[in-house]
Design a protein around this motif. Structure first.
Motif, mmCIF file in Angstrom:
data_model
loop_
_atom_site.group_PDB
_atom_site.id
_atom_site.type_symbol
_atom_site.label_atom_id
_atom_site.label_comp_id
_atom_site.label_asym_id
_atom_site.label_seq_id
_atom_site.Cartn_x
_atom_site.Cartn_y
_atom_site.Cartn_z
ATOM 1 N N ALA A 173 0.834 -1.201 0.000
ATOM 2 C CA ALA A 173 0.000 0.000 0.000
ATOM 3 C C ALA A 173 0.867 1.248 0.000
ATOM 4 N N TRP A 174 1.990 1.205 0.724
ATOM 5 C CA TRP A 174 2.904 2.354 0.710
ATOM 6 C C TRP A 174 3.447 2.600 -0.692
ATOM 7 N N ARG A 175 3.792 1.515 -1.395
ATOM 8 C CA ARG A 175 4.332 1.677 -2.746
ATOM 9 C C ARG A 175 3.302 2.336 -3.656
ATOM 10 N N ASP A 176 2.050 1.949 -3.530
ATOM 11 C CA ASP A 176 1.003 2.568 -4.339
ATOM 12 C C ASP A 176 0.894 4.069 -4.030
ATOM 13 N N ARG A 177 0.919 4.428 -2.758
ATOM 14 C CA ARG A 177 0.862 5.842 -2.378
ATOM 15 C C ARG A 177 2.040 6.617 -2.963
ATOM 16 N N TRP A 178 3.214 6.015 -2.877
ATOM 17 C CA TRP A 178 4.415 6.673 -3.392
ATOM 18 C C TRP A 178 4.336 6.858 -4.909
ATOM 19 N N GLN A 179 3.922 5.812 -5.619
ATOM 20 C CA GLN A 179 3.870 5.901 -7.077
ATOM 21 C C GLN A 179 2.842 6.926 -7.542
ATOM 22 N N ASN A 180 1.698 6.986 -6.857
ATOM 23 C CA ASN A 180 0.629 7.888 -7.285
ATOM 24 C C ASN A 180 0.774 9.311 -6.741
ATOM 25 N N GLY A 181 1.709 9.499 -5.809
ATOM 26 C CA GLY A 181 1.897 10.809 -5.203
ATOM 27 C C GLY A 181 3.273 11.376 -5.461
ATOM 28 N N PRO A 182 4.236 11.185 -4.537
ATOM 29 C CA PRO A 182 5.559 11.788 -4.681
ATOM 30 C C PRO A 182 6.283 11.414 -5.975
ATOM 31 N N PHE A 183 6.232 10.132 -6.370
ATOM 32 C CA PHE A 183 6.912 9.733 -7.603
ATOM 33 C C PHE A 183 6.278 10.410 -8.814
ATOM 34 N N ALA A 184 4.947 10.464 -8.840
ATOM 35 C CA ALA A 184 4.270 11.122 -9.953
ATOM 36 C C ALA A 184 4.615 12.604 -10.017
ATOM 37 N N ALA A 185 4.753 13.247 -8.840
ATOM 38 C CA ALA A 185 5.104 14.666 -8.813
ATOM 39 C C ALA A 185 6.496 14.893 -9.386
ATOM 40 N N ALA A 186 7.462 14.045 -9.000
ATOM 41 C CA ALA A 186 8.813 14.188 -9.530
ATOM 42 C C ALA A 186 8.869 13.849 -11.022
ATOM 43 N N ASN A 187 8.118 12.821 -11.418
ATOM 44 C CA ASN A 187 8.112 12.404 -12.810
ATOM 45 C C ASN A 187 7.530 13.481 -13.718
ATOM 46 N N ALA A 188 6.579 14.274 -13.189
ATOM 47 C CA ALA A 188 5.983 15.353 -13.983
ATOM 48 C C ALA A 188 7.040 16.354 -14.427
ATOM 49 N N THR A 189 8.037 16.603 -13.568
ATOM 50 C CA THR A 189 9.114 17.518 -13.959
ATOM 51 C C THR A 189 9.880 16.980 -15.158
ATOM 52 N N GLY A 190 10.109 15.654 -15.202
ATOM 53 C CA GLY A 190 10.790 15.064 -16.350
ATOM 54 C C GLY A 190 10.021 15.277 -17.634
ATOM 55 N N HIS A 191 8.696 15.121 -17.589
ATOM 56 C CA HIS A 191 7.876 15.351 -18.780
ATOM 57 C C HIS A 191 7.930 16.811 -19.202
ATOM 58 N N GLN A 192 7.923 17.724 -18.245
ATOM 59 C CA GLN A 192 7.989 19.148 -18.576
ATOM 60 C C GLN A 192 9.326 19.505 -19.221
ATOM 61 N N LEU A 193 10.419 18.930 -18.705
ATOM 62 C CA LEU A 193 11.723 19.176 -19.309
ATOM 63 C C LEU A 193 11.769 18.665 -20.745
ATOM 64 N N ALA A 194 11.166 17.484 -20.965
ATOM 65 C CA ALA A 194 11.157 16.927 -22.316
ATOM 66 C C ALA A 194 10.364 17.820 -23.269
ATOM 67 N N ARG A 195 9.224 18.340 -22.799
ATOM 68 C CA ARG A 195 8.428 19.235 -23.655
ATOM 69 C C ARG A 195 9.200 20.494 -23.993
ATOM 70 N N LEU A 196 9.848 21.083 -22.996
ATOM 71 C CA LEU A 196 10.618 22.305 -23.238
ATOM 72 C C LEU A 196 11.768 22.058 -24.203
ATOM 73 N N ALA A 197 12.410 20.898 -24.088
ATOM 74 C CA ALA A 197 13.517 20.568 -24.989
ATOM 75 C C ALA A 197 13.044 20.458 -26.433
ATOM 76 N N GLU A 198 11.775 20.100 -26.602
ATOM 77 C CA GLU A 198 11.196 19.984 -27.948
ATOM 78 C C GLU A 198 10.580 21.293 -28.421
ATOM 79 N N GLY A 199 10.720 22.345 -27.590
ATOM 80 C CA GLY A 199 10.140 23.633 -27.955
ATOM 81 C C GLY A 199 8.708 23.811 -27.510
ATOM 82 N N GLY A 200 8.195 22.862 -26.749
ATOM 83 C CA GLY A 200 6.815 22.958 -26.278
ATOM 84 C C GLY A 200 6.709 23.764 -24.991
#
Length: 231
Positions: A173-200
């Motif tokens: 249950a802790w792993r699910d909380r982590w994946q859907n919360g803190p990990f998802a928050a950190a992962n969102a930054t990676g997606h934003q960096l990728a978009r910016l690198a593509e000019g988005g």
């Protein structure tokens, strides 16, 4: 994003001024198993007693002191007068799910039901329950401190082993909380960096302001009365 920045959580803490078994006022000693905890001292003064890889230490706390400690550092707050702290917790959702284990004497750490019975607060008198729980945790902390001062940090191994066993069944249950919360928050930054690198930049149109008012009702936590903001 509804999560507090970085997938962390924030809580206002008014540290207990109840005297413990050794005559010092303060909170319950405990350890976090996967979350780093940070303190920003707002008012008053006190001390942070810790047990860890560096042995026993006592750190003074005064307004604007910032201190944090990683999982495995056993800690106890001493309230020398009006101590109020803004607590910043890593991995929002996991602390609330039981990441902390109190330093009860070994006979209260034998299994999850025994531990939970000692840690529970009676609904008809939660203050009395919190005080009883605190004193029990301080008793265990004082024994751990004596062992560490005598035998070194390796003396914590038995307590760590018991603490890890107590939460073992909660880990999926802790792993699910982590994946859907803190990990998802950190992962969102990676997606934003990728978009910016593509000019988005279209994710910038999705930005919103979030404001949280003070929580309406304090609760009796391990270290004091808590006003916990939603995560």
């Amino acid at each position: 994003m509804s999560l507090f920045p970085g997938g962390t959580g924030v809580t206002h803490l008014s540290v207990y001024d109840w005297t413990g078994p050794d005559g010092l006022p303060g909170g319950s000693a405990h350890v976090h198993l996967v979350c780093t905890e940070g303190y920003v001292v707002l008012e008053g003064r006190g001390r942070l007693q810790t047990l860890g890889a560096d042995g026993y230490a006592e750190t003074p706390l005064t307004p604007l002191t910032v201190a944090w400690f990683a999982p495995g550092v056993v800690h106890r707050l001493i309230n020398d007068g009006g101590l109020r702290i803004l607590v910043v917790m890593q991995n929002a959702g996991l602390p609330e799910a039981g990441d902390a284990v109190l330093t009860f004497p070994p006979d209260h750490l034998t299994d999850a039901p025994t531990y939970q019975a000692a840690a529970a607060l009676p609904p008809d008198d939660p203050a009395a329950g919190a005080r009883r729980r605190k004193d029990l945790a301080v008793d265990g902390f004082l024994a751990l401190r004596a062992a560490v001062e005598r035998d070194g940090p390796e003396a914590l191994a038995a307590f760590y082993q018991r603490a890890a066993a107590l939460v073992h069944d909660e880990l999926p249950a802790w792993r699910d909380r982590w994946q859907n919360g803190p990990f998802a928050a950190a992962n969102a930054t990676g997606h934003q960096l990728a978009r910016l690198a593509e000019g988005g930049f279209h994710h910038l149109h999705d930005g919103r302001l979030t404001v949280l008012g003070p929580p309406p009702t304090p609760t009796y936590g391990m270290c004091g009365r808590l006003l916990t903001y939603p995560t």
